[in-house]
Write a protein that holds these residues in place. Sequence first.
Motif, PDB file in Angstrom:
ATOM      1  N   PRO A 143      53.996  50.457   2.501  1.00  0.00           N
ATOM      2  CA  PRO A 143      53.030  50.610   1.401  1.00  0.00           C
ATOM      3  C   PRO A 143      51.599  50.843   1.879  1.00  0.00           C
ATOM      4  O   PRO A 143      50.857  51.609   1.255  1.00  0.00           O
ATOM      5  N   LEU A 144      51.199  50.188   2.976  1.00  0.00           N
ATOM      6  CA  LEU A 144      49.836  50.380   3.474  1.00  0.00           C
ATOM      7  C   LEU A 144      49.642  51.760   4.089  1.00  0.00           C
ATOM      8  O   LEU A 144      48.498  52.177   4.324  1.00  0.00           O
ATOM      9  N   ARG A 145      50.734  52.445   4.315  1.00  0.00           N
ATOM     10  CA  ARG A 145      50.649  53.814   4.829  1.00  0.00           C
ATOM     11  C   ARG A 145      50.643  54.829   3.683  1.00  0.00           C
ATOM     12  O   ARG A 145      49.737  55.663   3.584  1.00  0.00           O
ATOM     13  N   GLU A 156      40.079  53.984   7.809  1.00  0.00           N
ATOM     14  CA  GLU A 156      39.357  52.845   8.361  1.00  0.00           C
ATOM     15  C   GLU A 156      39.194  51.741   7.315  1.00  0.00           C
ATOM     16  O   GLU A 156      38.764  51.989   6.192  1.00  0.00           O
ATOM     17  N   GLY A 157      39.565  50.535   7.682  1.00  0.00           N
ATOM     18  CA  GLY A 157      39.362  49.390   6.809  1.00  0.00           C
ATOM     19  C   GLY A 157      40.526  49.032   5.912  1.00  0.00           C
ATOM     20  O   GLY A 157      40.444  48.072   5.145  1.00  0.00           O
ATOM     21  N   ARG A 158      41.640  49.762   6.001  1.00  0.00           N
ATOM     22  CA  ARG A 158      42.762  49.474   5.106  1.00  0.00           C
ATOM     23  C   ARG A 158      43.326  48.069   5.292  1.00  0.00           C
ATOM     24  O   ARG A 158      44.010  47.540   4.399  1.00  0.00           O
ATOM     25  N   GLN A 159      43.041  47.466   6.431  1.00  0.00           N
ATOM     26  CA  GLN A 159      43.517  46.094   6.659  1.00  0.00           C
ATOM     27  C   GLN A 159      42.892  45.113   5.677  1.00  0.00           C
ATOM     28  O   GLN A 159      43.381  43.991   5.522  1.00  0.00           O
ATOM     29  N   TRP A 192      33.817  46.065   0.446  1.00  0.00           N
ATOM     30  CA  TRP A 192      34.583  47.172   1.007  1.00  0.00           C
ATOM     31  C   TRP A 192      35.414  47.864  -0.071  1.00  0.00           C
ATOM     32  O   TRP A 192      35.397  49.092  -0.192  1.00  0.00           O
ATOM     33  N   VAL A 193      36.132  47.071  -0.874  1.00  0.00           N
ATOM     34  CA  VAL A 193      36.960  47.656  -1.933  1.00  0.00           C
ATOM     35  C   VAL A 193      36.085  48.410  -2.929  1.00  0.00           C
ATOM     36  O   VAL A 193      36.410  49.538  -3.333  1.00  0.00           O
TER      37      VAL A 193
END
Length: 396
Positions: A143-145, A156-159, A192-193
């Motif tokens: 899902p994070l991909r 960048e920053g998806r973590q 960030w969001v």
Amino acid sequence: MPPATVSLDADPFAPEVLEGPLALQARLREAGAAVYLERHGVYALARYEHVHAALTDWQSFQPAAGVGLANFRHEKPWRAPSLLLEADPPRHDAPRAVLSRILGPRAIRRLRGAWAEDARELVDRVVRSPEFDAVADLAQVFPLRVFPDAVGLEHEGRQHLLPYGDHAFNAFGPSNALVAKGTPHVAELSAWVGGQCARERLAPGGFGAAIWEAADRGDITAEQAPLIVRSLLTAGVDTTVHALGAVLYAFATHPDQWRRLREDPRLARVAFDEAVRWESPVQTFFRTATGDVEIAETTVPDGKKILMFLGAANRDPRHWNDPDAFDLARDPSGHVGFGMGIHQCVGQHIARLEAESLLTALAERVERIELAGTPRRHLNNTLRAWSSLPVRVRTG
């Protein structure tokens, strides 16, 4: 509290209950249609009939006062309320209509081939090792991909997405240790969001850009657009990660059902919905009574919070045959794991496509999947999740 109301001194947000909620859920179902929880001053609904009714009757059971314990009639929310979850018609209508179109059948058709290929590549790489963590290596990674790519998010920053969503769902509960754990990071994560929701940060052709295009057409306002993008980023990752964890755990503990899926991969979507019913990654949501509301023989006073136990409803033997079984022969449609009514999860079809892609790729490569160690729960005030799911696979 009316004197005839059944009451319990139980805390559904206690760590031991979050770790294993089934006993309390059964106790609530048997206690009555609406049970007063003394610890939090709320009314609990745990039977399918009444949870379903509350989810579909937004006029009596109001989401706009907050879907968490905080009552927006009297308390200021920690962030702007969701236009999807925490707004009622007519304010809810335009954002819902826009997002329903963007995440509809056309998006499914456009993404299906690419997501299937992404899933095959991921599975091929992961199963080179016969043992791995199905949460860390599959349920989180996929899902994070694919989903942030579809939204048009920068890499960048998806973590930050998982801890942000984790805190958002924790904040629906009381101000306990789980909320306190995330509070020091809220400002950074929210900034960030929020930054990702701006028009200029979103890649052309993605869901986010399409939301801003709807604002350009006048379907929604420019002020609403970033809040709708934020809803995608808040609710579109954690819930899918934990639902994938649920279905992978189900198959690792039910080898007969895995064989059934391998024999008929078309059952992938049924399997996903059955896992959502069986584990209910979203366990609870709140509503607020808009007047004195009658539930069976209990009167819930105006302005009181109502805690709907989606997980309990999804295992209610009054509605489901053999509800504690994970069974691909079951028709799980009608489960309330995605909500119900006009506020049900607008991205559920996208989540199903993610699950279908990943499960189909696994079924092509993996003959057997089983636990290789003791799974560990990740505790959250709203979500039922695994932090670790060690598995062993045999490919062929």
